[in-house]
Design a protein around this motif. Structure first.
Motif, PDB file in Angstrom:
ATOM      1  N   ASP A 195      53.960  23.917   1.774  1.00 48.32           N
ATOM      2  CA  ASP A 195      54.171  22.492   1.982  1.00 48.32           C
ATOM      3  C   ASP A 195      55.575  22.261   2.529  1.00 48.32           C
ATOM      4  N   THR A 196      55.650  21.848   3.794  1.00 48.95           N
ATOM      5  CA  THR A 196      56.929  21.553   4.443  1.00 48.95           C
ATOM      6  C   THR A 196      56.869  20.157   5.026  1.00 48.95           C
ATOM      7  N   ILE A 197      57.940  19.746   5.667  1.00 52.35           N
ATOM      8  CA  ILE A 197      57.978  18.429   6.302  1.00 52.35           C
ATOM      9  C   ILE A 197      56.986  18.345   7.467  1.00 52.35           C
ATOM     10  N   ASN A 198      56.632  19.496   8.045  1.00 44.81           N
ATOM     11  CA  ASN A 198      55.704  19.520   9.183  1.00 44.81           C
ATOM     12  C   ASN A 198      54.244  19.699   8.784  1.00 44.81           C
ATOM     13  N   THR A 199      53.990  20.098   7.534  1.00 44.37           N
ATOM     14  CA  THR A 199      52.621  20.305   7.078  1.00 44.37           C
ATOM     15  C   THR A 199      51.850  18.993   7.189  1.00 44.37           C
ATOM     16  N   CYS A 200      50.624  19.077   7.704  1.00 41.49           N
ATOM     17  CA  CYS A 200      49.835  17.856   7.873  1.00 41.49           C
ATOM     18  C   CYS A 200      48.373  18.124   7.569  1.00 41.49           C
ATOM     19  N   ILE A 201      47.637  17.041   7.456  1.00 38.20           N
ATOM     20  CA  ILE A 201      46.201  17.106   7.211  1.00 38.20           C
ATOM     21  C   ILE A 201      45.510  16.472   8.408  1.00 38.20           C
ATOM     22  N   ILE A 202      44.682  17.263   9.076  1.00 38.46           N
ATOM     23  CA  ILE A 202      43.911  16.761  10.212  1.00 38.46           C
ATOM     24  C   ILE A 202      42.564  16.310   9.659  1.00 38.46           C
ATOM     25  N   ILE A 203      42.280  15.029   9.786  1.00 43.10           N
ATOM     26  CA  ILE A 203      41.009  14.486   9.300  1.00 43.10           C
ATOM     27  C   ILE A 203      39.977  14.647  10.420  1.00 43.10           C
ATOM     28  N   VAL A 233      33.209  13.880   6.469  1.00 42.45           N
ATOM     29  CA  VAL A 233      34.640  13.828   6.745  1.00 42.45           C
ATOM     30  C   VAL A 233      35.355  14.807   5.831  1.00 42.45           C
ATOM     31  N   MET A 234      36.262  15.585   6.409  1.00 43.74           N
ATOM     32  CA  MET A 234      37.062  16.512   5.619  1.00 43.74           C
ATOM     33  C   MET A 234      38.456  16.611   6.220  1.00 43.74           C
ATOM     34  N   GLY A 235      39.381  17.120   5.432  1.00 46.68           N
ATOM     35  CA  GLY A 235      40.733  17.340   5.904  1.00 46.68           C
ATOM     36  C   GLY A 235      40.967  18.821   6.131  1.00 46.68           C
ATOM     37  N   ALA A 236      41.692  19.131   7.188  1.00 41.85           N
ATOM     38  CA  ALA A 236      42.065  20.510   7.498  1.00 41.85           C
ATOM     39  C   ALA A 236      43.584  20.606   7.407  1.00 41.85           C
ATOM     40  N   LEU A 237      44.066  21.378   6.447  1.00 47.18           N
ATOM     41  CA  LEU A 237      45.501  21.531   6.236  1.00 47.18           C
ATOM     42  C   LEU A 237      46.063  22.495   7.274  1.00 47.18           C
ATOM     43  N   ALA A 238      47.107  22.060   7.988  1.00 42.96           N
ATOM     44  CA  ALA A 238      47.712  22.870   9.046  1.00 42.96           C
ATOM     45  C   ALA A 238      49.226  22.903   8.866  1.00 42.96           C
ATOM     46  N   ASP A 239      49.867  23.935   9.404  1.00 38.61           N
ATOM     47  CA  ASP A 239      51.324  24.056   9.316  1.00 38.61           C
ATOM     48  C   ASP A 239      52.014  22.923  10.073  1.00 38.61           C
ATOM     49  N   SER A 240      51.475  22.584  11.243  1.00 39.74           N
ATOM     50  CA  SER A 240      52.028  21.480  12.036  1.00 39.74           C
ATOM     51  C   SER A 240      51.049  21.117  13.141  1.00 39.74           C
ATOM     52  N   VAL A 241      51.180  19.909  13.641  1.00 38.83           N
ATOM     53  CA  VAL A 241      50.409  19.470  14.799  1.00 38.83           C
ATOM     54  C   VAL A 241      51.352  19.498  15.985  1.00 38.83           C
ATOM     55  N   ARG A 242      50.846  19.956  17.127  1.00 42.95           N
ATOM     56  CA  ARG A 242      51.690  20.065  18.312  1.00 42.95           C
ATOM     57  C   ARG A 242      51.481  18.893  19.265  1.00 42.95           C
ATOM     58  N   GLU A 243      50.341  18.899  19.950  1.00 44.86           N
ATOM     59  CA  GLU A 243      50.098  17.883  20.974  1.00 44.86           C
ATOM     60  C   GLU A 243      48.628  17.880  21.353  1.00 44.86           C
ATOM     61  N   VAL A 244      48.260  16.916  22.176  1.00 42.94           N
ATOM     62  CA  VAL A 244      46.927  16.882  22.761  1.00 42.94           C
ATOM     63  C   VAL A 244      47.057  17.490  24.156  1.00 42.94           C
ATOM     64  N   LEU A 267      51.405  15.163   4.921  1.00 44.34           N
ATOM     65  CA  LEU A 267      50.920  15.741   3.676  1.00 44.34           C
ATOM     66  C   LEU A 267      51.027  14.716   2.555  1.00 44.34           C
ATOM     67  N   THR A 268      49.930  14.521   1.848  1.00 47.93           N
ATOM     68  CA  THR A 268      49.889  13.620   0.698  1.00 47.93           C
ATOM     69  C   THR A 268      49.442  14.433  -0.509  1.00 47.93           C
ATOM     70  N   PRO A 269      49.609  13.899  -1.717  1.00 46.39           N
ATOM     71  CA  PRO A 269      49.187  14.657  -2.906  1.00 46.39           C
ATOM     72  C   PRO A 269      47.697  15.023  -2.843  1.00 46.39           C
ATOM     73  N   ILE A 270      47.417  16.280  -3.188  1.00 52.27           N
ATOM     74  CA  ILE A 270      46.048  16.799  -3.184  1.00 52.27           C
ATOM     75  C   ILE A 270      45.648  17.081  -4.629  1.00 52.27           C
ATOM     76  N   THR A 271      44.525  16.521  -5.057  1.00 50.34           N
ATOM     77  CA  THR A 271      44.016  16.719  -6.405  1.00 50.34           C
ATOM     78  C   THR A 271      43.065  17.909  -6.398  1.00 50.34           C
ATOM     79  N   ARG A 272      43.390  18.942  -7.145  1.00 49.58           N
ATOM     80  CA  ARG A 272      42.581  20.165  -7.201  1.00 49.58           C
ATOM     81  C   ARG A 272      41.273  19.890  -7.923  1.00 49.58           C
TER      82      ARG A 272
END
Length: 181
Positions: A75-83, A94-105, A35-40
């Motif tokens: 926003d937690t330590i596991n929150t991520c953005i899937i590009i 290209v867009m980002g999808a905000l998710a609670d966490s990524v697990r695996e492939v 997770l990085t800063p998101i500008t509204r």
């Protein structure tokens, strides 16, 4: 030949939203970011959280939980953005999808994926490609190109173009790690 086609393994990136497991075809995923800063961006729907600076380019970010009618992603330590890459008007966006966490492939063959459940005529499920199963958990396989409507994709593209023209706050590269898939 159809047996050969059904036995072809496809890879999917799994992630969580509100403790449920979702997956995207790995071919649509570019990378996973912390997770990085998101500008509204003003006058956009609540599910569009804003834009991030990705190597000098403004990339719109959608809160997947809000898009699916859940509560806002915390926003937690596991929150991520899937590009991801989404097809719109014959172009790749290209867009980002905000998710609670990524697990695996994970890998599924086509015959391991069931049709999406029928939910009645008033509930749209065309964005669900199918349902897989991993251990005792269902995995909802999404079609990234159908999650947003044509109007929403047009708005995303427009917001992306407008924000690209403006300065996007710089992000300290040491703040986050990038996982290239």
């Amino acid at each position: 030949m159809s047996d050969e086609m059904n036995s072809t393994m496809n890879q999917y990136l799994t992630f969580t939203l509100n403790k449920d497991i979702y997956a995207l075809d790995i071919s649509s995923v570019r990378e996973v970011l912390e997770l990085t800063p998101i500008t509204r961006i003003p006058r956009t729907p609540k599910f569009m959280r804003g834009v991030i600076n990705l190597r000098g380019h403004a990339v719109p970010v959608v809160d997947m939980r809000l898009k699916f009618g859940m509560s806002k992603t915390e926003d937690t330590i596991n929150t991520c953005i899937i590009i991801v890459e989404v097809l719109f008007d014959g172009d790749s966006t290209v867009m980002g999808a905000l998710a609670d966490s990524v697990r695996e492939v994970i890998e599924f063959t086509e015959d391991m994926i069931e049709e999406p459940p029928r939910m009645g005529t008033t509930i749209k499920t065309d964005f669900i490609r199918g349902m897989g199963k991993q251990d005792d958990d269902f995995v909802i396989i999404l079609d990234i190109n159908k999650i947003l409507s044509v109007e929403e994709l047009a708005m995303l593209k427009s917001a992306h173009q407008e924000s690209s023209a403006e300065a996007v706050p710089e992000v300290n590269p040491e703040q986050g790690m990038t996982l290239n898939l």
